[in-house]
Scaffold this active site. Structure first.
Site, PDB file in Angstrom:
ATOM      1  N   HIS A 257       1.154  -1.248   0.186  1.00 20.80           N
ATOM      2  CA  HIS A 257      -0.281  -0.012  -0.010  1.00 20.80           C
ATOM      3  C   HIS A 257       0.758   1.326   0.058  1.00 20.80           C
ATOM      4  CE1 HIS A 257       0.453   1.712   4.590  1.00 20.80           C
ATOM      5  NE2 HIS A 257       0.901   0.566   3.844  1.00 20.80           N
ATOM      6  N   CYS A 258       0.354   2.385  -0.496  1.00 19.73           N
ATOM      7  CA  CYS A 258       1.126   3.835  -0.009  1.00 19.73           C
ATOM      8  C   CYS A 258      -0.132   5.030   0.443  1.00 19.73           C
ATOM      9  CB  CYS A 258       1.448   4.229  -1.644  1.00 19.73           C
ATOM     10  SG  CYS A 258       0.126   4.601  -2.341  1.00 19.73           S
ATOM     11  N   GLN A 259      -0.300   5.637  -0.334  1.00 18.92           N
ATOM     12  CA  GLN A 259      -1.507   6.917   0.351  1.00 18.92           C
ATOM     13  C   GLN A 259      -3.037   5.800   0.477  1.00 18.92           C
ATOM     14  OE1 GLN A 259      -2.017   9.058   2.988  1.00 18.92           O
ATOM     15  NE2 GLN A 259      -3.978   8.109   3.083  1.00 18.92           N
ATOM     16  N   CYS A 367      -0.526   9.383  -3.996  1.00 19.64           N
ATOM     17  CA  CYS A 367      -1.016   8.346  -3.686  1.00 19.64           C
ATOM     18  C   CYS A 367       0.488   7.584  -3.622  1.00 19.64           C
ATOM     19  CB  CYS A 367      -1.814   7.962  -4.844  1.00 19.64           C
ATOM     20  SG  CYS A 367      -0.770   8.391  -6.983  1.00 19.64           S
TER      21      CYS A 367
END
Length: 367
Positions: A257-259, A367
């Site tokens: 994941h990231c943002q 993101c």
């Protein structure tokens, strides 16, 4: 060229698998995308790059057909009673393209694995899956986990919408890229119920500011990069890939994941598919996009992935596989196309470099 290849129909293969499954090597010559959509249980996907195919000039070495050293060693030692080749639906090997994967694989096996009987599956995967669905593995519909979402949105996930709505990138749940690899947002990473429901055992946090919420419960790998055109995410590719493989080998599952699960984390997943499955960026991109439609790596990340593609697909042929991404940076080039994917960060190159793009550049939250 006449090749000593026998013919099996679906019933014949079913009988062979029931009687001597451990001594039967199934080589699936379809694309990575088709193989992951559905395949015969225990089969191995045969793939090689266009450059390797071109340089082979019709005589592919067995190391390209069966790159796994252990499997190839067993094959050459005569440990397999039979090797079965298949494609999507061909009725006869004679109809296969001479420079296609199926014909090249058959040629390599007949030259180098003479102690093993080679068969062609008549009707391919399509006929076999229709006749013996219980012996096939099909991926479920590529949708995220459907769990109730709270009405509150974490402060870190800026939506640009009303305060009572959930942004698109946080809706649903993590999506399955492969059976051991999932992709999603920071919000999903904060939902232990989602992670546990998927059997997640480790997370890759591709951000500099998203917290690791459950360090006592999961194994974490942090990749502190920003989502901008200056960030060097490619320097983390091999480390991230090795981490994913280590979790997979231990029987675990990784959530990346990231943002927002759109640019940075998607880039890591694309790099993983490209290196471990030896596929081109466009094929990996389409594969991931079908599972998470909003992915959109920024312009710089796409360039770094293209450079990575040239390294992955032709490690010894860099002169033939120069990265198209470099065309954007070379003011003297006459190249007209770089790639055809949407990107998430607006770029302002000089010297009319925007003319190289065929697809519009879209903007999105970090993101």
């Amino acid at each position: 060229m006449v090749m000593e290849v026998g013919i099996l129909d679906a019933g014949g293969l079913r009988a062979l698998l029931r009687e001597r499954a451990a001594q039967c090597l199934l080589l699936d010559c379809r694309s990575f995308f088709a193989f992951n959509a559905g395949h015969i249980v225990g089969s191995v996907n045969v793939r090689f790059s266009t450059i390797v195919r071109r340089r082979a000039k019709g005589a592919m070495g067995l190391e390209h057909i069966v790159p796994n050293t252990e499997l190839r060693g067993r094959l050459l030692a005569g440990a397999y009673h039979a090797v079965v080749l298949l494609d999507e639906r061909s009725a006869a090997l004679d109809g296969a393209k001479r420079d296609g994967t199926l014909a090249l694989a058959a040629g390599a096996l007949c030259r180098e694995a003479r102690s093993t009987q080679v068969f062609f599956l008549q009707g391919g995967y399509e006929a076999f899956s229709a006749s013996c669905p219980e012996l096939c593995s099909k991926q479920s519909t590529p949708m995220g986990l459907s769990l109730p979402l709270s009405t509150s949105v974490p402060d870190s996930a800026e939506s640009g919408c009303s305060s009572c709505s959930t942004p698109l990138y946080d809706q649903g749940g993590p999506v399955e890229i492969l059976s051991f690899l999932y992709l999603g947002s920071a919000y999903h990473a904060s939902r232990k119920d989602m992670l546990d429901a998927l059997g997640i055992t480790a997370l890759i946090n591709v951000s500099a500011n998203c917290p690791n919420h459950f360090e006592g419960h999961y194994q974490y790998k942090s990749i502190p990069v920003e989502d901008n055109h200056k960030a060097d995410i490619s320097s983390w590719f091999n480390e991230a890939i090795d981490f994913i493989d280590s979790i997979k080998d231990a029987g675990g599952r990784v959530f990346v994941h990231c943002q927002a699960g759109i640019s940075r984390s998607a880039t890591i997943c694309l790099a993983y598919l490209m290196r471990t499955n030896r596929v081109k960026l466009d094929e990996a991109f389409e594969f991931v996009k079908q599972r998470r439609s909003i992915i959109s790596p920024n312009f710089s990340f796409m360039g770094q992935l293209l450079q990575f593609e040239s390294q992955v697909l032709a490690p010894h042929c860099s002169a033939e596989a120069g990265s198209p991404a470099m065309a954007v940076l070379d003011r003297g080039t006459s190249t007209t196309t770089v790639f055809n994917f949407p990107v998430s960060i607006p770029v302002h190159p000089t010297n009319s470099a925007l003319n190289y793009l065929q697809s519009p550049i879209t903007t999105s939250p970090s993101c």
